[in-house]
Design a protein around this motif. Structure first.
Motif, PDB file in Angstrom:
ATOM      1  N   ASP A 226      -5.240  15.556  -4.125  1.00  0.00           N
ATOM      2  CA  ASP A 226      -4.927  15.872  -2.624  1.00  0.00           C
ATOM      3  C   ASP A 226      -4.180  14.582  -2.038  1.00  0.00           C
ATOM      4  OD1 ASP A 226      -6.820  13.932  -2.758  1.00  0.00           O
ATOM      5  OD2 ASP A 226      -8.058  14.806  -0.909  1.00  0.00           O
TER       6      ASP A 226
ATOM      7  N   GLN B 102     -16.182  24.320  -7.602  1.00  0.00           N
ATOM      8  CA  GLN B 102     -16.868  23.833  -6.244  1.00  0.00           C
ATOM      9  C   GLN B 102     -18.119  23.276  -6.562  1.00  0.00           C
ATOM     10  OE1 GLN B 102     -15.314  23.527  -3.483  1.00  0.00           O
ATOM     11  NE2 GLN B 102     -13.704  24.994  -3.166  1.00  0.00           N
TER      12      GLN B 102
ATOM     13  N   HIS C 234     -11.129  23.038 -10.953  1.00  0.00           N
ATOM     14  CA  HIS C 234     -12.331  22.668 -11.267  1.00  0.00           C
ATOM     15  C   HIS C 234     -13.510  23.563 -10.341  1.00  0.00           C
ATOM     16  CE1 HIS C 234     -11.412  18.767 -12.919  1.00  0.00           C
ATOM     17  NE2 HIS C 234     -10.175  18.948 -12.283  1.00  0.00           N
TER      18      HIS C 234
ATOM     19  N   HIS D 128     -20.601  14.283  -5.139  1.00  0.00           N
ATOM     20  CA  HIS D 128     -20.519  15.767  -5.635  1.00  0.00           C
ATOM     21  C   HIS D 128     -21.505  15.815  -6.690  1.00  0.00           C
ATOM     22  CE1 HIS D 128     -16.012  16.663  -4.180  1.00  0.00           C
ATOM     23  NE2 HIS D 128     -16.686  16.396  -3.137  1.00  0.00           N
TER      24      HIS D 128
ATOM     25  N   PHE E 200      -8.387  19.745  -6.910  1.00  0.00           N
ATOM     26  CA  PHE E 200      -8.961  18.301  -6.212  1.00  0.00           C
ATOM     27  C   PHE E 200      -7.723  17.465  -6.059  1.00  0.00           C
ATOM     28  CE2 PHE E 200     -13.374  19.349  -7.092  1.00  0.00           C
ATOM     29  CZ  PHE E 200     -13.797  19.348  -6.126  1.00  0.00           C
TER      30      PHE E 200
ATOM     31  N   THR F  59     -11.439  25.032  -7.233  1.00  0.00           N
ATOM     32  CA  THR F  59     -10.603  24.349  -6.201  1.00  0.00           C
ATOM     33  C   THR F  59      -9.589  23.505  -7.134  1.00  0.00           C
ATOM     34  OG1 THR F  59     -10.462  22.847  -4.443  1.00  0.00           O
ATOM     35  CG2 THR F  59     -12.075  22.458  -6.044  1.00  0.00           C
TER      36      THR F  59
ATOM     37  N   THR G 252      -9.636  12.172  -4.480  1.00  0.00           N
ATOM     38  CA  THR G 252     -10.575  12.433  -5.452  1.00  0.00           C
ATOM     39  C   THR G 252     -10.313  11.783  -6.867  1.00  0.00           C
ATOM     40  OG1 THR G 252      -9.664  14.430  -5.720  1.00  0.00           O
ATOM     41  CG2 THR G 252     -11.205  14.579  -3.985  1.00  0.00           C
TER      42      THR G 252
ATOM     43  N   GLN H 225      -4.760  26.293  -2.486  1.00  0.00           N
ATOM     44  CA  GLN H 225      -6.006  26.202  -2.115  1.00  0.00           C
ATOM     45  C   GLN H 225      -6.451  27.375  -1.564  1.00  0.00           C
ATOM     46  OE1 GLN H 225      -8.513  24.168  -3.255  1.00  0.00           O
ATOM     47  NE2 GLN H 225      -7.879  22.032  -2.597  1.00  0.00           N
TER      48      GLN H 225
ATOM     49  N   TYR I 128     -12.033  13.172 -10.586  1.00  0.00           N
ATOM     50  CA  TYR I 128     -11.214  14.312 -11.032  1.00  0.00           C
ATOM     51  C   TYR I 128      -9.911  13.853 -11.644  1.00  0.00           C
ATOM     52  CZ  TYR I 128     -14.764  16.686  -8.685  1.00  0.00           C
ATOM     53  OH  TYR I 128     -16.145  17.234  -8.018  1.00  0.00           O
TER      54      TYR I 128
END
Length: 460
Positions: free
Chosen positions: A138, A220, A218, A284, A136, A134, A157, A125, A161
């Motif tokens: 996590d 932001q 991806h 988003h 995603f 970014t 996420t 990151q 994603y």
């Protein structure tokens, strides 16, 4: 289970390893003990040697030497695994990948990056700052990308994603005999041959050592909104999730915390959330109008299920604080009972059975003698249970965990949505895969005929 090798084999291997690793190979008891376990309650296993390579070529030489002296090989990343993945159950060599943490390439035009396996998600990151891109995936811990690929990890996420399965484009893998294999291409799709990348993603070090990972990036999001929403009951909260997903509302994160988990988060992260079953949501989109529309739809669905109202997190600082608190739930839970052992398990079920499964699990937990909390990536049907145990409560917790898995599998779900199998959940694979389990054994025998690659994990 201890080492299966003679002292002379171990000493001879160590001598060869020192010729090119020098002091980056260790037989010290403290180093070996550190590499004998992850963040789990499963039995530890001490390796005979620990190596710290700095390149794929060094990993290849380590594995070649291990083959010559019939030593097991266990890859080690950040040590945050939860199902006994890194325990050296038969001794051998633990390969600590953390010195292989270079960012090899970032390609904004192609929206991908290539990293060494010891790179952590936070290191990646940081490298992506000022690119507009970014990564995603996590998981709660700052895990290594190699470990995340090996366990097919995901995170908050995944509902939008995807997991590591969708976000790994290619790998470099060292096989049991030391050969180096490259899988995948940088093209966005391919129909050329077997999908070896997907074979190694989720293989947990049992088929080879992942040394490099090419990941999908991806953009932001241009517009982001986050909210907290409490409910009177678990059913109300989870039924809201089911409708949000079924109606295709554009949600990027949708996390569930039961009331006990909320209480723990309040104390640890200094928040003041209502101590009720709670959803954390994030939206988003490429425009604020699209975010506002999705948020309004979700808020309306929540209201139909008796929500106590959306509490909006309007600034970046508020959103970061919220999601940091979510990532810290493991530590918040541990703080509820200092000194306890924590059994953490997960299952994943079809979204239509999610409310039923979570309610039944909470009812089961309420009969236990130990405290436990529930939290989950409920947008994709995955939730976790953390049990805080005294020394005499592990047997009771293991019985609960077995019932949880059987409940999930009976609903068409899986014994693990993201933690992986390791040594802890391999007993559930026969019920889940049937004859497919023998196909997995055939693959294992073909790629690792001596069963030296992380033995005792996934398959017997």
């Amino acid at each position: 289970m201890g080492s299966l090798n003679t002292l002379s084999e171990i000493e001879a291997a160590e001598a060869e390893l020192r010729e090119f690793l020098a002091d980056r190979v260790s037989s010290a008891a403290a180093v070996r003990e550190h590499h004998s376990h992850g963040e789990d309650t499963h039995p530890p296993g001490m390796p005979d040697l620990v190596c710290f390579p700095r390149s794929t070529e060094e990993v290849s030489r380590i594995v070649e030497i291990s083959a010559r002296y019939h030593l097991a090989v266990v890859p080690f990343g950040a040590g945050t695994s939860l199902e006994g993945h890194v325990a050296a159950l038969r001794g051998g060599i633990s390969i600590d990948m953390r010195q292989m943490n270079r960012i090899l390439r970032v390609s904004p035009a192609d929206m991908d990056a290539m990293v060494e396996a010891g790179t952590t998600r936070k290191q990646l990151q940081k490298a992506l700052e000022n690119t507009g891109l970014t990564f995603f995936v996590d998981p709660g811990a700052d895990a290594t990308l190699g470990g995340m690929a090996a366990t097919r990890a995901s995170g908050t996420t995944a509902v939008r994603y995807g997991t590591m399965r969708e976000n790994v484009l290619g790998l470099t893998v060292v096989l049991a005999d030391g050969r180096i294999v490259h899988t995948g291409t940088r093209a966005r799709k391919s129909s050329a041959g077997y999908d070896l990348t997907r074979l190694f993603v989720g293989s947990e070090g049992t088929l080879g050592v992942i040394t490099e990972v090419t990941v999908r990036l991806h953009a932001q999001p241009e517009a982001v909104a986050a909210a907290i929403c409490a409910f009177p009951t678990i059913e109300d909260a989870v039924n809201t999730v089911i409708e949000i997903i079924q109606l295709g509302v554009g949600v990027a994160r949708i996390e569930f915390l039961d009331d006990r988990q909320v209480g723990a988060v309040n104390r640890y992260s200094h928040l003041d959330l209502a101590v009720k079953p709670t959803l954390l949501l994030e939206f988003h989109a490429i425009s604020q109008a699209s975010v506002d529309e999705a948020a309004r739809m979700a808020e309306g669905l929540a209201a139909e299920h008796n929500s106590l109202g959306f509490q909006w997190q309007s600034t970046l600082a508020e959103r970061e604080r919220l999601w940091q608190a979510r990532h810290d739930v493991y530590y918040a839970t541990r703080a509820l009972r200092p000194g306890s052992r924590v059994l953490t398990t997960d299952v994943c079920v079809p979204i239509s059975r999610l409310a039923e499964c979570i309610v039944a699990t909470r009812t089961d937990l309420d009969t236990m003698s130990f405290p436990a909390v529930m939290v989950g990536h409920v947008g994709d049907g995955n939730f976790h249970v953390q049990c805080l145990l005294g020394e005499d409560q592990l047997t009771e917790a293991d019985a609960f965990a077995e019932r949880l898995v059987e409940r999930a599998q009976s609903m068409g779900g899986t014994c693990t949505g993201e933690h992986g199998v390791g040594s802890g959940k391999k007993k559930y694979l026969a019920a889940e895969h049937g004859e497919g389990l023998e196909v997995m054994r055939m693959l294992k025998r073909t790629l690792d005929p001596e069963n030296r690659m992380n033995p005792g994990k996934v398959l017997d």
